[in-house]
Design a protein around this motif. Sequence first.
Motif, PDB file in Angstrom:
ATOM      1  N   ARG B   8      40.317  45.712  47.116  1.00 50.40           N
ATOM      2  CA  ARG B   8      39.861  46.883  46.413  1.00 50.40           C
ATOM      3  C   ARG B   8      41.024  47.552  45.691  1.00 50.40           C
ATOM      4  N   SER B   9      42.136  47.694  46.414  1.00 50.49           N
ATOM      5  CA  SER B   9      43.242  48.386  45.757  1.00 50.49           C
ATOM      6  C   SER B   9      43.854  47.499  44.682  1.00 50.49           C
ATOM      7  N   THR B  10      43.749  46.185  44.867  1.00 45.30           N
ATOM      8  CA  THR B  10      44.259  45.305  43.819  1.00 45.30           C
ATOM      9  C   THR B  10      43.441  45.466  42.551  1.00 45.30           C
ATOM     10  N   THR B  11      42.106  45.456  42.713  1.00 47.90           N
ATOM     11  CA  THR B  11      41.284  45.630  41.512  1.00 47.90           C
ATOM     12  C   THR B  11      41.564  46.985  40.899  1.00 47.90           C
ATOM     13  N   ARG B  12      41.856  47.940  41.745  1.00 49.44           N
ATOM     14  CA  ARG B  12      42.122  49.266  41.218  1.00 49.44           C
ATOM     15  C   ARG B  12      43.377  49.259  40.335  1.00 49.44           C
ATOM     16  N   TYR B  13      44.416  48.594  40.843  1.00 53.79           N
ATOM     17  CA  TYR B  13      45.631  48.543  40.045  1.00 53.79           C
ATOM     18  C   TYR B  13      45.420  47.737  38.780  1.00 53.79           C
TER      19      TYR B  13
END
Lengths: 297, 415
Positions: B8-13
């Motif tokens: 999730r945080s990867t897609t966010r970045y």
Amino acid sequence: VDLFLARVLDGVATGALYASVALALVLIYKATALINFAQGEMAMIGAFLVYVLAVEHNVPILVALPLVMVLSAAGGVVLHRTIIQRFDPRDHLPVVMVTLGLLLVLNAIAAIVFGYDARRLPQIFPEGNAFSFGIASLRWYTLGVLAVSCLTLVGLTLLLKYTRIGLKFRAVATTLDSAQLVGVRVNGVIALAWAMAAAIGTMAATLYVSDPLRQLDPLVMERVLIFAAAAAVLGGLDSLWGSLVGGIILGLAESLVVGYVSWVPPELGMVVALGTLILVLLWRPSGLYGAKTIVRV
Amino acid sequence: MPIPSLSRSTTRYARLLALTFAAIVLPYVLINTPSFALLGNNVVLNLGTLSLAMAASVGVLALVVLVGYNGQLALAAGFFMGVGAYLSIILSDRVGLPSVLPAVASVAVCAGLGALIGLPALRIRGTYLALVTITLAAVFPALVRLPALKDYTGGSDGLLLEGQSEAPTWLPVADAPLLLGHIPGIGPFLIGTRPLGISQAGNVWAYFVVLISTVFIFWLVAGVLRGRTGRAIISVRDNEIAAAANGVNVGRTKLMAFALSGAVGGAAGCLYAEVYRIVAPESFGLTLAIYLLFGMILGGHRTMAGAAVGGFAVAYLPAITSQITHLPGVPDRYLNGPTASLTLGLLLVIFPMLMPAGVVEKFGRRGGGRRAESSPGDEPVATAGTEGVLPASDSVVRAPGRIITTPDRRSTVVD
């Protein structure tokens, strides 16, 4: 002294017209506790219709005005039925938005259809002066406007006091839920308030621009609306006669302050209205004649 | 559908990176004023509208802070925008303050003005407050035209911000197309490979200034609203009495909301002045106030994302409608009036019926999204017994305007 008298008379005449628009605001406020920000523009459209009939189709203005008042009343009912009725007046935000949206729409329609050119309406009252004392003179216009405003107010008061529909209206204005419980058709009564408000507004706007010193354009009512709102609040938003008193006080204030205090420019008229609005709401939120509300915590 | 938090945080970045990239490339596309066909009309887009959209977003944010988060129906954001725009120009042209000082000073003055106007607003509420504040906004043009102020404000003629925006020489603002023009696909067509002229580079620079300021302001306001003050502001909206009973100083909180809104509105005005470089009394009247209101309603008055969406609508709808001069079935002469006002007004009437909570809540991704990560830290504080404590779970759980329905979020609150 003569000039003073002239200014007072002018102020009273303008004030009476503010009062008429304020009356329209008060009617709707009494029925549903909402301030109709679109009232001024509704009235402006009415005045344009009068113009179209009277100038472009040569209908005598004394016929055209009542005709358009009936039309506006119908328009008011349509607005209420199609749009306003869907919202809960106790939830302020949507209602404020919708009436402001209507303000924008009606104004844009008028500007698109009629353009921004100023137009001159034929006079309703005879030209010239009824009386004159020295330089000061009482124009027929002033007299006529005063008479019409007072008659409207008297007529409305009688209607509300002595007729069945008036009784229903007062019931709705006092407590909506109880009125509904005893079998009053609430929406019909509120629609009636919108009809009357629209008709009165049209009348006031037409009289306002039929002054030979003024002209009709889509922006003319923005200023009037602000004054009318201030007048209505000053008189107490739920008091019919309060709106007359408030309107005349503001009309006088505008005419005298701008006339006498030399460094005050005409633009400041609106600021006077704003100041009045704020002061009244701060020190006497229910206005001069309004019913005091007590909020139960 | 539970997504592992790492991905999730990867897609966010990744999304953030894509957005940043788009924000850098977009001005170079728009500087060439691309156009597209819409119902038989040629609609031209330019960079100014995009910059203006961000300024408008900040203006709408000023409303959202006060109306959406604090529940006060004060609609004077247009007034603050006017003050901010005029003041920043006067301070930079007349007083000669350098660089960002005029903006900082105007924002400070607007914050003070906001608090000042908030004082009477403590006793006025609901429709009355709407009436007073909308009148204030409507009076602004008349105030500017007062003869006493005419020397400073230029009266009906308005004011010009002297000079033009100039990109600093150490940044390759003008030469960037040499690089960006080689992006496969869009580069050669939309950007071209010639360096920008001075005035074009100035416009692009103004865009970046506005972009960075806007992001900064949103970030700042988000921080304030997430913290102690923000929780107090929201608690006053939800239930004044309960908030007071829990130790929130209602009056002070309302004043702070007013000051914050005034400052944000003033900042929006400064950005407006930076983009347009000319101000006129009529730009800040009743119409602007209603347009901003429209932006707030469209986006949703209880979310900051709504403010961003609303601001773009406020800038782009008029820009597009004013270029539509032919429509099938409509005589052309009806299309050269204030069609923008007509469109916005109609939408303002229709929107509350269709989606009372605004587009962001209606179409936004499931309640949580970005907030879910940042909230575990502050929700427990709210329930732990300090100033922001609220009686019912109502206001805490319904953090800034979002009714939380996601399973993961509910569990964080229970934690």
